[in-house]
Design an enzyme around this catalytic site. Structure first.
Site, PDB file in Angstrom:
ATOM      1  N   HIS A   1      -5.885 -26.086 -11.197  1.00 35.92           N
ATOM      2  CA  HIS A   1      -6.659 -27.276 -11.559  1.00 35.92           C
ATOM      3  C   HIS A   1      -7.586 -27.000 -12.742  1.00 35.92           C
ATOM      4  CE1 HIS A   1     -10.648 -26.382  -9.612  1.00 35.92           C
ATOM      5  NE2 HIS A   1      -9.933 -25.745  -8.692  1.00 35.92           N
TER       6      HIS A   1
ATOM      7  N   ASP B   1     -13.449 -21.121 -11.689  1.00 34.39           N
ATOM      8  CA  ASP B   1     -12.800 -21.955 -10.676  1.00 34.39           C
ATOM      9  C   ASP B   1     -12.518 -23.290 -11.362  1.00 34.39           C
ATOM     10  OD1 ASP B   1     -12.081 -23.567  -8.572  1.00 34.39           O
ATOM     11  OD2 ASP B   1     -13.928 -23.292  -7.435  1.00 34.39           O
TER      12      ASP B   1
ATOM     13  N   GLU C   1      -9.246 -31.727  -8.512  1.00 28.65           N
ATOM     14  CA  GLU C   1      -9.076 -30.880  -7.321  1.00 28.65           C
ATOM     15  C   GLU C   1     -10.374 -30.824  -6.535  1.00 28.65           C
ATOM     16  OE1 GLU C   1      -9.112 -27.190  -4.863  1.00 28.65           O
ATOM     17  OE2 GLU C   1     -10.482 -27.796  -6.447  1.00 28.65           O
ATOM     18  N   GLU C   2     -11.477 -30.685  -7.265  1.00 29.85           N
ATOM     19  CA  GLU C   2     -12.772 -30.457  -6.615  1.00 29.85           C
ATOM     20  C   GLU C   2     -13.269 -31.677  -5.833  1.00 29.85           C
ATOM     21  OE1 GLU C   2     -14.160 -27.650  -6.282  1.00 29.85           O
ATOM     22  OE2 GLU C   2     -13.528 -26.362  -7.927  1.00 29.85           O
TER      23      GLU C   2
ATOM     24  N   ASP D   1      -5.522 -20.589  -7.179  1.00 28.97           N
ATOM     25  CA  ASP D   1      -6.949 -20.929  -7.120  1.00 28.97           C
ATOM     26  C   ASP D   1      -7.755 -19.664  -6.890  1.00 28.97           C
ATOM     27  OD1 ASP D   1      -9.279 -22.469  -7.141  1.00 28.97           O
ATOM     28  OD2 ASP D   1      -8.377 -24.053  -5.920  1.00 28.97           O
TER      29      ASP D   1
END
Lengths: 360, 346
Positions: free
Chosen positions: A66, A176, A208-209, A231
């Protein structure tokens, strides 16, 4: 390729969940020379296609990392100060006193995450971190200027450069999951020198988050034969229970209900063939990654998850080891190069074997 | 002749220099470079203070001391294995420490303060003790016990007036004094002016004690920073702010360790009013300046503090208003211009 320079570009750009344009442009620039075709999906995810050498219809593997980062959004103004809501799991304990950018219609404004002065706190408040509701953004501007330039709904990102540490480790924001985007880039780069028969669908997913939304839509649309999500995962440090994975010790492969056991075994075999250390990360239930959404798309997609060990996750000093990124890229590329016509027959549970042929 | 920097450039240079209490060398050298052409009898004393006499002073005139602190809060390495353990130097505000970036020792090694991910620590809202701070440099055994650790600021100009950066409590005061030295050198006053850039202000102001003991002033004006409280308050907190960014020089009517000389306070206040220079009175006793140190040297030295408002003063990213710095420089200059020994007679 210069993986550090690439990661620096990815880490320092500003692209929180739902506002990934800057990330998409930078990743497109990196992937365009390495792939045959590229597109932006309806959701805003970037998909780059590197076609295999096999006869049509070719099998497809989806790689998914992501590109969104955690951030904040202006909820209201209080005089000269901005109050914020979260975009993803921002940690109010780790951002106080750090620089931010507020992205307005006329460009970005520099500011800082402010808190009340010690003299303004009660004795109990002096013993704890402020919550997101208690912090504010200070742009050093007057209330009038703020009202003129900032609007409710403007997004806010942390604004700190990549930091070089010892031993090929780097710290920064948005590792991330841009460290994993860099793994995909390293894989595509390695594939320039390898022959592969399957089509490779490299996906830089959005949102994604905030709920794995980008990966969910792309898994459905692309309908790959297998998928590998990437990830960040946890590296050892105080207050982080095991299992953890030391920086530079390899890219953990996840094992659990979210992953197809045969695909897990196949990737493990590739690592064994390469004599590459492959730590195993037990994930009994939800992985909290794009793999969670991809696995149950359509008829179900055999899915695996590779991790990049990271310290201080969801802070502006997310720390990773460049060797893990390089190693992850190589493992993926070698795995992809070994995929053949027969591979899917191995991705089965037990008898009776699945015999139906999936739609192309 | 050293290149004459603007106020903005001076502040940036001083803010970015490192000077954790007890090891102020880099700031001291920067200050020396900026001011040495205007100074004589330059001494770096046993505490690390930089003191000097302003060139062109009148030997029998009123002996005035102008001071500004050099040092900043930080850490000291107490152990080095996989991570560095540290002890605090000065009064840390632990809200600013999580995931901070630091520079370690004279070699300026990069490091980051560990902070366990929210995924594993959600709801743990109690501020940790300073002794629990661990620093990751990426390597093992990468620093020596005793090395100083400085927090990294991110200097930036947020507007034409407001700048962001670290150590403003000390360095904004230093910048004002550097500019004032230049102003006084160009148009000397009938005074005998001594300047002191003091060490160890953030650990009980002990540098200032020695500086004042050595310089033996008849009167002292101290520059410092003052914490702003013009910030959003929760519902029910009806207090009005006392110190505003851009609100002008802060004059302290009370301090933690002592009450400033009332004659001097009134004098500076009257000067501000007659000159139309903005000022604000701070009565918070939560923190102090070196006023207590200097006023209690010799048989007592009348002294007063002029402070620059700083938002988030203990943060590596505080904010100051350049207008506040300029106004403070002008106010202190005006106070010196009108100064006569008569002030001390009643």
């Amino acid at each position: 390729m210069d993986i550090k320079a690439h990661l620096k570009t990815l880490s320092e750009l500003h692209a929180p969940s739902g506002y990934e344009t800057a990330a998409r442009e930078a990743i497109l620039a990196a992937w365009q020379p390495l792939t045959d075709a590229q597109e932006t999906s309806r959701m805003g995810s970037l998909i780059a296609y590197k076609y295999g050498s096999g006869a049509q219809p070719r099998r497809k593997i989806m790689l998914c990392a992501h590109m969104d980062e955690i951030g904040m959004i202006v909820s209201h103004m209080e005089g000269a100060f901005l109050r914020v809501g979260e975009l993803g799991g921002i940690d109010s304990r780790a951002i106080v006193g750090k620089p931010v950018l507020v992205h307005t219609r006329d460009g970005a404004l520099q500011g800082v995450v402010g808190v009340r002065a010690p003299s303004m706190l009660s004795s109990s408040e002096r013993r704890r971190y402020p919550s997101l509701e208690e912090i504010h953004i200070d742009l050093g501007l007057s209330a009038e200027e703020v009202a003129r330039r900032v609007r409710v709904g403007d997004i806010i990102t942390m604004d700190l450069p990549l930091l070089d540490l010892q031993d090929r480790r780097v710290a920064g924001k948005a590792m991330d999951d841009r460290a994993c985007v860099a793994v995909v880039t390293a894989c595509l780069d390695a594939l320039q020198r390898l022959k592969h028969t399957w089509d490779v669908l490299a996906v830089a997913s959005v949102q994604e988050e905030v709920g794995l939304h980008g990966a969910r839509a792309e898994a459905y649309r692309l309908n790959p034969d297998i998928a590998i999500a990437l990830d960040v995962t946890f590296a050892p440090q105080p207050n982080v229970p095991s299992p953890t994975f030391e920086l530079g010790s390899g890219v953990p492969l996840a094992l659990g209900a979210n992953f197809h056991p045969a695909l897990f075994e196949a990737i493990k075999k590739t690592a064994e063939r390469l004599e590459m250390t492959l730590p195993i990360e037990p994930v009994p239930m939800a992985s909290g990654t794009d793999a969670w959404a991809i696995q149950i798309s359509r008829d179900g997609i055999p899915t695996a998850l590779l991790g990049i060990p990271t310290r201080n996750m969801h802070t502006t000093v997310e720390t990773v080891d460049l060797r893990d990124i390089e190693r992850g890229g190589r493992l993926l590329a070698e795995f992809i190069a070994a995929l053949d016509d027969q591979f899917l027959t191995e991705i089965v549970w037990d008898a009776p074997e699945r015999t139906e042929k999936k739609d192309g | 002749m050293a290149e004459l920097l603007s106020l903005r450039e001076t502040l940036k240079k001083l803010s970015e220099a490192i000077g954790v209490s007890g090891e102020e060398r880099q700031v001291r050298q920067a200050l020396l470079e900026l001011t040495k052409d205007r100074l004589e009898d330059v001494v770096i004393d046993t505490m690390g203070n930089l003191t000097a006499r302003l060139k062109g002073g009148q030997a029998n005139a009123l002996r005035v001391m102008l001071s500004a602190p050099m040092d900043e809060i930080g850490l000291m390495v107490s152990g080095s294995e996989n991570f560095l353990s540290v002890l605090p130097v000065g009064r840390l505000d632990m809200r600013y420490v999580a995931a901070a970036r630091v520079l370690i020792g004279a070699q300026k090694l990069n490091g980051v303060v560990l902070f366990a991910p929210i995924h594993k620590t959600y709801g743990q809202d109690e501020l940790p003790e300073p002794k629990s701070i661990l620093i990751d440099t990426g390597g093992k055994n990468s620093a020596k016990v005793g090395e100083r650790v400085a927090f990294v600021g991110n200097y930036a100009e947020l507007s034409a007036d407001v700048v962001r950066g670290k150590a403003f409590q000390s360095r904004a005061a230093c910048a004002v004094l550097v500019r004032l030295i230049e102003m006084l050198a160009q148009a000397p006053l009938p005074l005998d002016v001594y300047v002191a850039f003091t060490a160890q202000a953030r650990i009980y102001g002990r540098g200032a004690t020695v500086a004042a003991n050595r310089l033996k002033p008849q009167i002292a004006f101290l520059l410092d920073g003052a914490e702003c409280d013009d910030l959003p308050r929760p519902e029910g907190d009806t207090q009005l702010p006392t110190v505003r960014l851009g609100g002008g020089t802060v004059l302290r009517a009370a301090e933690e360790m002592g009450i400033p000389d009332q004659r001097l306070l009134t004098y500076v206040r009257n000067i501000a009013e007659s000159q139309g220079l903005p000022y604000q009175i701070d009565i918070s006793e939560a923190y102090g300046t070196e006023n207590a140190n200097i006023s209690q040297t010799q048989t007592g030295v009348p002294s007063v503090s002029l402070s620059v408002p700083v938002r988030y003063m203990s943060s590596p990213n505080g904010l100051v208003s350049l207008a506040d710095l300029e106004h403070t420089q002008r106010l202190l200059h005006a106070a010196l211009t009108a100064l006569t020994p008569k002030l001390l007679e009643n």
